[in-house]
Scaffold this active site. Structure first.
Site, PDB file in Angstrom:
ATOM      1  CD  GLU A 188      -2.570  -1.370   2.551  1.00  0.00           C
ATOM      2  OE1 GLU A 188      -3.368  -2.301   2.630  1.00  0.00           O
ATOM      3  OE2 GLU A 188      -2.326  -0.601   3.491  1.00  0.00           O
ATOM      4  CB  CYS A 228       2.195   7.011   3.898  1.00  0.00           C
ATOM      5  SG  CYS A 228       2.461   5.756   5.144  1.00  0.00           S
ATOM      6  CB  CYS A 255       5.288  -6.214   9.001  1.00  0.00           C
ATOM      7  SG  CYS A 255       6.505  -5.390  10.056  1.00  0.00           S
ATOM      8  CB  CYS A 309       2.712  -3.812  16.148  1.00  0.00           C
ATOM      9  SG  CYS A 309       4.453  -3.390  15.953  1.00  0.00           S
ATOM     10  CB  CYS A 349       0.011  -3.236  13.106  1.00  0.00           C
ATOM     11  SG  CYS A 349       0.521  -3.056  11.404  1.00  0.00           S
ATOM     12  CB  CYS A 358      -0.589   0.794   7.557  1.00  0.00           C
ATOM     13  SG  CYS A 358       0.681  -0.166   6.835  1.00  0.00           S
TER      14      CYS A 358
HETATM   15  S1  SF4 Z   1       3.245  -1.283  13.116  1.00  0.00           S
HETATM   16 FE1  SF4 Z   1       2.785  -2.958  11.668  1.00  0.00          FE
HETATM   17  S2  SF4 Z   1       4.043  -2.523   9.866  1.00  0.00           S
HETATM   18 FE2  SF4 Z   1       4.869  -1.291  11.593  1.00  0.00          FE
HETATM   19  S3  SF4 Z   1       6.459  -2.604  12.526  1.00  0.00           S
HETATM   20 FE3  SF4 Z   1       4.563  -3.040  13.658  1.00  0.00          FE
HETATM   21  S4  SF4 Z   1       3.695  -4.827  12.575  1.00  0.00           S
HETATM   22 FE4  SF4 Z   1       5.208  -3.925  11.208  1.00  0.00          FE
END
Ligand code: SF4
Length: 344
Positions: free
Chosen positions: A90, A103, A110, A114, A117, A335
């Site tokens: 994205e 962005c 990833c 997190c 997320c 995101c």
């Molecule tokens: S916020 Fe999402 S994209 Fe960013 S490091 Fe954590 S898991 Fe990865």
């Protein structure tokens, strides 16, 4: 076939010499690729037809394409971008009155986890190539000119992925974006946002890129942060702080702390006090980011009073704090949401 954009200027020069061509051809091609963001060898009109055909027999160009485009009523444009192997990332255009920010993503999925997320739910498939990162910037620059009549002004590495886990390509892409003979972006308008890998923060500080650094903190209470961002258990906050201090002493650039305040997670006075203690250790400011929910209900934006309490107490402690309003709330703004949908 190999993407010609994986070649450095030196490698391109060697290639043209091996073809019996003058070395300056390399510069011409490099200019088409990195300054003009051309995606067709055939359209390199200052090369002979014969030479273009010769190059096309050995090399290709793999541009990104827009798979899905969502426009928000607030002007935000979210691109679901397809890579040459069919994977999706994205790239978001965020307009304000005076600026347009891109962005960009640095990984497909990833490597980190997190809890809040949407991208974390997509396992990391691969790192983006330098050209795939630069193409996102060029795409949003074109969209900014088309829809807002002005070029792109800022770039943030806050899309999918942890930029520090694709370090080499992220650094190389920044060099391409800031090259005065290429895109010519000011490094001061580029922000690398990390969830905090001390060794990599130090490495980036040593690169002398003159970019800005943002650190996704979300809680300055170690135990709590480790619950919100489980991988961070490997990196104690004291170690991260030492790397941030190293960053500041090497670059002279203050750090931005990215911070969401969630209901019943980190909305107490104790959280604020810990944040203030953390901020006081290095020149910094705090961005309170309004959270785009991802649908499981565990993480919810705090109420107005809790947010105001944060602002009041941070300001009282002499810390600069900005509220970053959520953008694109009517589209899949968080995101990873768009790519998540496509992988359903
Ligand atoms: S916020 Fe999402 S994209 Fe960013 S490091 Fe954590 S898991 Fe990865």
């Amino acid at each position: 076939m190999k993407d010609i954009r994986t070649l450095s200027l030196e490698q391109l020069t060697q290639y043209f010499i091996s073809l019996g061509e003058k070395p300056f051809r390399a510069k011409q091609v490099y200019d088409w690729l990195w300054s003009k963001n051309l995606h067709s060898i055939e359209e390199m009109t200052n090369l002979s037809k014969e030479l273009r055909e010769k190059i096309a027999q050995e090399y290709t160009i793999n541009p990104i394409t827009v798979d899905e485009l969502q426009k928000s009523t607030d002007g935000t444009i979210k691109n679901g971008v397809k890579l040459h192997d069919g994977l999706l990332v994205e790239s978001v255009l965020i307009p304000t009155e005076t600026r347009t920010t891109a962005c960009v993503s640095s990984q497909v999925g990833c490597s980190l986890n997190c809890e809040f997320c949407a991208t974390a739910r997509l396992k990391r498939m691969r790192n983006l190539e330098v050209a795939e990162i630069v193409d996102q910037v060029a795409l949003i620059d074109r969209q900014s000119k088309l829809y807002f009549d002005r070029p792109l002004s800022n770039i943030v590495f806050m899309g999918m992925g942890e930029p520090m886990m694709n370090y080499k390509n992220v650094v190389e892409s920044i060099k391409k974006m800031t090259d005065p003979t290429g895109m010519g972006m000011s490094p001061r308008r580029i922000t690398v946002s990390t969830s905090g890998i001390p060794k990599m923060i130090r490495m980036l500080a040593d690169e002398n890129l003159r970019v800005k650094l943002a650190f996704s903190l979300h809680s300055a209470i170690e135990k709590k942060r480790n619950e919100i961002m489980p991988f961070s258990g490997k990196f104690p906050l004291t170690e991260i702080m030492e790397s941030l201090q190293y960053w500041y002493s090497n670059t002279g650039n203050p750090i931005t702390f990215e911070y969401c305040v969630w209901k019943n997670i980190n909305d107490t006075d104790e959280d604020i006090k810990a944040l203030i203690r953390f901020c006081k250790q290095v020149p910094s400011k705090v961005n309170l980011i309004q959270y785009n929910p991802i649908g499981d209900g565990k993480y919810d934006q705090c109420n107005k009073e809790a947010e105001e309490n944060y602002v009041r107490q941070l300001e009282k402690a002499g810390i600069t704090v900005l509220i970053r309003r959520s953008r694109g709330g009517d589209i899949d703004a968080a995101c990873g949401q768009l790519a998540n949908k496509s992988s359903d």
